[in-house]
Scaffold this active site. Structure first.
Site, PDB file in Angstrom:
ATOM      1  N   GLU A 131       0.865  -1.191   0.000  1.00  0.00           N
ATOM      2  CA  GLU A 131       0.000   0.000   0.000  1.00  0.00           C
ATOM      3  C   GLU A 131       0.889   1.224   0.000  1.00  0.00           C
ATOM      4  O   GLU A 131       2.127   1.114   0.052  1.00  0.00           O
ATOM      5  CB  GLU A 131      -0.921   0.001   1.232  1.00  0.00           C
ATOM      6  N   HIS A 256      -8.096  10.012   4.026  1.00  0.00           N
ATOM      7  CA  HIS A 256      -7.800   8.945   3.060  1.00  0.00           C
ATOM      8  C   HIS A 256      -8.055   9.492   1.663  1.00  0.00           C
ATOM      9  O   HIS A 256      -9.090  10.106   1.412  1.00  0.00           O
ATOM     10  CB  HIS A 256      -8.691   7.729   3.321  1.00  0.00           C
ATOM     11  N   ARG A 309      -0.084   8.441   1.864  1.00  0.00           N
ATOM     12  CA  ARG A 309      -1.444   8.895   1.558  1.00  0.00           C
ATOM     13  C   ARG A 309      -1.639  10.393   1.727  1.00  0.00           C
ATOM     14  O   ARG A 309      -2.508  10.962   1.081  1.00  0.00           O
ATOM     15  CB  ARG A 309      -2.475   8.093   2.334  1.00  0.00           C
ATOM     16  N   HIS A 370     -10.136   9.949   7.815  1.00  0.00           N
ATOM     17  CA  HIS A 370      -9.957   8.498   7.932  1.00  0.00           C
ATOM     18  C   HIS A 370      -9.402   8.072   9.279  1.00  0.00           C
ATOM     19  O   HIS A 370      -9.831   7.069   9.835  1.00  0.00           O
ATOM     20  CB  HIS A 370      -9.018   8.050   6.817  1.00  0.00           C
ATOM     21  N   ARG A 405       0.038   8.540   9.490  1.00  0.00           N
ATOM     22  CA  ARG A 405       0.187   7.098   9.695  1.00  0.00           C
ATOM     23  C   ARG A 405       0.472   6.372   8.381  1.00  0.00           C
ATOM     24  O   ARG A 405      -0.181   6.612   7.359  1.00  0.00           O
ATOM     25  CB  ARG A 405      -1.107   6.548  10.295  1.00  0.00           C
TER      26      ARG A 405
HETATM   27  C1  SIN Z   1      -6.923   1.095   3.157  1.00  0.00           C
HETATM   28  O1  SIN Z   1      -7.250  -0.071   3.000  1.00  0.00           O
HETATM   29  O2  SIN Z   1      -6.637   1.863   2.253  1.00  0.00           O
HETATM   30  C2  SIN Z   1      -6.863   1.620   4.534  1.00  0.00           C
HETATM   31  C3  SIN Z   1      -5.766   0.990   5.243  1.00  0.00           C
HETATM   32  C4  SIN Z   1      -5.374   1.844   6.384  1.00  0.00           C
HETATM   33  O3  SIN Z   1      -6.025   2.827   6.681  1.00  0.00           O
HETATM   34  O4  SIN Z   1      -4.340   1.544   6.987  1.00  0.00           O
END
Ligand code: SIN
Length: 560
Positions: A131, A256, A309, A370, A405
């Site tokens: 991610e 997010h 992010r 988020h 985070r």
């Molecule tokens: C996501 O699945 O994009 C969220 C994961 C997260 O907030 O750590």
């Protein structure tokens, strides 16, 4: 300096109509709360879990992407540490990050031993994905995109198989009961709860206890649009602040980048489109590519669509402002129907239920609140400033997230730090204390101001912030604080908690005159380590919150 507004130093509530006792009360039933309960039960006489709704109503259930840990053959805790520090933009606690990454792999293996069914490859290996901000495949996932739901299921099954853990559902934690320890320090003596419909335990009651573990989640409902469930009203943070604990880094709210856009009037919890979708190859565009839309993340960051992010959220907001559009799009059509159905069944079903088929259509996305990277300040064992009060998971600020985070570090944080609390708490369990007489304070705020509060926070204290906007927000919050509640009920308790947290958050955001991590000041576009390496801490005295700066060296060596 923002003007301080006066809020209740304790929530107005009827006197307790029932009482009970437990050695340790755990507030919250997500990964942090249930892990603490399961590990404490063998070492403490009576553990009581209280939860605001039903056991699976919190944020854990909604986590899609997964849980990060250096479990892959090519990965190491040191690499996970670097990615965490870089995402945290110089505001992490380096020791806390080392704890997280070093203890994370064993904690996840233990979750597997407990019965959590993570996804595996055809070769039988744990399936790990990537991610935003991660330079290795290290996100374990379950049910494709239903990781939180599977972890929650396994934990609830374990708790249900442990009859010595008592659970009270539909129980809002109102305030701590405080007493004095042998050194004259204010310490935990219990907790008042408001319970809806649990037989004899109905209405406001008092639980006498020796320690409280807060695992009550975040504050997403401060904002108009959030990925958080309806229960996330910052109750644990507000309760801790009123009891004398310190809240740290509240300005670092993570937005997010890819939350499904449902239109300008959509409110409350919005559907998350996991970063894992980009991890599997989806990309952001500012319009349909067949109509000339372009991939705008290329050139913004070396990781392009998989940048941390905050970088992606800012790039989306910038493009929205430049184009005048209310959202951007995620293109994941090339992943194909079979892949979508196997890997992201939950997101696929949710998107379709809102009239978008990601197999054939672009998904409209925009940033939404988020995650709270800040919270109740703790040490490396979850201890807060109040003897007998511990905090873990999103309600806490252990220092692992800094200003932003890293994706999928949140479930891990709850897991690792709850284990740590359980390691130390039995040996340091305070003596029983007699609660001091209750100090009643007025000033409960009516539930009807919630919408104006959320709209103010979203428009002035959201992804983009300026001195002028923050000053306007503080003025509106001040006005709302004067809107006395006509009823003493859950709506007014929650709204007072939302206002308490919003005021401290807006103050910290106004004072931090730089851009760092998820805190984006349009009027101070650069990160400024010379001036602002450190934290904003909020404390409350007699209903008045003060926010002050605590310098600390930047922890990422300027890697960003
Ligand atoms: C996501 O699945 O994009 C969220 C994961 C997260 O907030 O750590």
């Amino acid at each position: 300096m923002p003007a301080a507004l006066r809020l209740p130093g304790r929530l107005t509530a009827p006197g307790p109509g029932w009482t009970t006792r437990a050695d340790v009360v755990i507030v919250g039933s997500g990964i942090a709360g249930l892990t603490a309960a399961l590990r404490l039960r063998a070492h403490v006489d009576k553990v009581l879990v209280v939860t605001k709704d039903v056991l699976n109503a919190g944020s854990t259930q909604w986590a899609q992407g997964g849980i990060a840990a250096a479990l892959g053959p090519e990965d190491t805790p040191e690499q996970h540490e670097v990615d965490t520090l870089v995402a945290g933009a110089g505001a992490c606690d380096a020791d806390a990050v080392r704890v997280l990454v070093n203890e994370g792999p064993e904690a996840v293996r233990e979750l597997i031993a407990l019965g959590t069914n993570f996804d595996h490859t055809d070769d039988g290996e744990l399936s790990l994905t990537r991610e935003g901000g991660h330079h290795r495949d290290r996100i374990a996932h379950a049910g494709g995109d239903a990781t939180g739901a599977e972890i929650q299921r396994a934990l609830i099954a374990a708790v249900e198989a442990a009859p010595d853990i008592e659970v009270i559902q539909h129980a809002l934690a109102v305030d701590l009961l405080l007493g004095e320890d042998d050194e004259g320090r204010t310490s935990v003596a219990g907790l008042t709860l408001h319970v809806i419909g649990e037989g004899e335990r109905d209405g406001v009651g008092a639980v006498h206890c020796r320690a409280v573990v807060l695992a009550s989640g975040g504050l997403g409902q401060v904002f108009t649009q959030t990925t958080n469930p309806v229960v996330s009203t910052g109750d644990g943070m507000a309760l801790a602040l009123r009891a004398g604990a310190t809240l740290r880094d509240l300005e670092f709210v993570q937005f997010h980048p890819t939350v499904m856009y449902l239109g300008p009037d959509s409110r409350g919890q919005q559907p998350l489109i996991s970063e894992a979708v980009r991890g599997e190859g989806a990309f952001l565009v500012d319009g349909p590519p067949e109509d000339g839309g372009t991939r705008f993340m290329q050139g913004v960051h070396e990781l392009a669509d998989l940048a941390p992010r905050d970088v992606v959220a800012k790039a989306i907001m910038k493009r929205m402002l430049e184009t005048g559009r209310p959202h951007m799009w995620l293109d994941a059509r090339h992943l194909g129907r079979e892949f979508w159905e196997r890997r992201f069944p939950t997101i696929l079903a949710t998107a379709r239920s809102h009239g978008i088929d990601p197999v054939t259509q672009l998904i409209p996305v925009a940033p939404a609140c988020h995650y709270a990277s800040g919270g109740v300040r703790t040490d490396l064992y979850g201890r807060t400033d109040v003897p007998g009060l511990y905090a873990t998971g999103e309600v806490a600020c252990s220092g692992v997230h800094g200003a932003n985070r890293l994706a999928s570090n949140s479930l891990l944080e709850g897991l690792v730090f709850s284990r740590r609390i359980a390691d130390v708490l039995p040996a340091e369990l305070p003596a029983w204390r007699e609660p001091s007489p209750d100090r009643r304070t007025a000033g409960l705020v009516g539930g009807e101001v919630r919408r104006e509060l959320q709209e103010t926070m979203s428009s002035r204290v959201g992804v983009l912030r300026t001195a002028a906007g923050l000053a306007e927000a503080c003025a509106v919050l001040d006005k709302l604080a004067g809107h006395g509640a006509e009823a003493v009920d859950q709506a007014s308790w929650e709204t007072t908690n939302l206002l308490t947290i919003s005021a401290a958050l807006a103050d910290a955001a106004a004072l931090r005159e730089e851009t760092r991590g998820s805190h984006w000041r349009e009027d101070f576009p650069e990160r400024d380590d010379a001036q602002w390496a450190g934290h904003f801490d909020a404390t409350m005295d007699d209903g008045v919150t003060a926010v002050s700066f605590v310098p600390a060296p930047a922890t990422d060596g300027g890697l960003r």
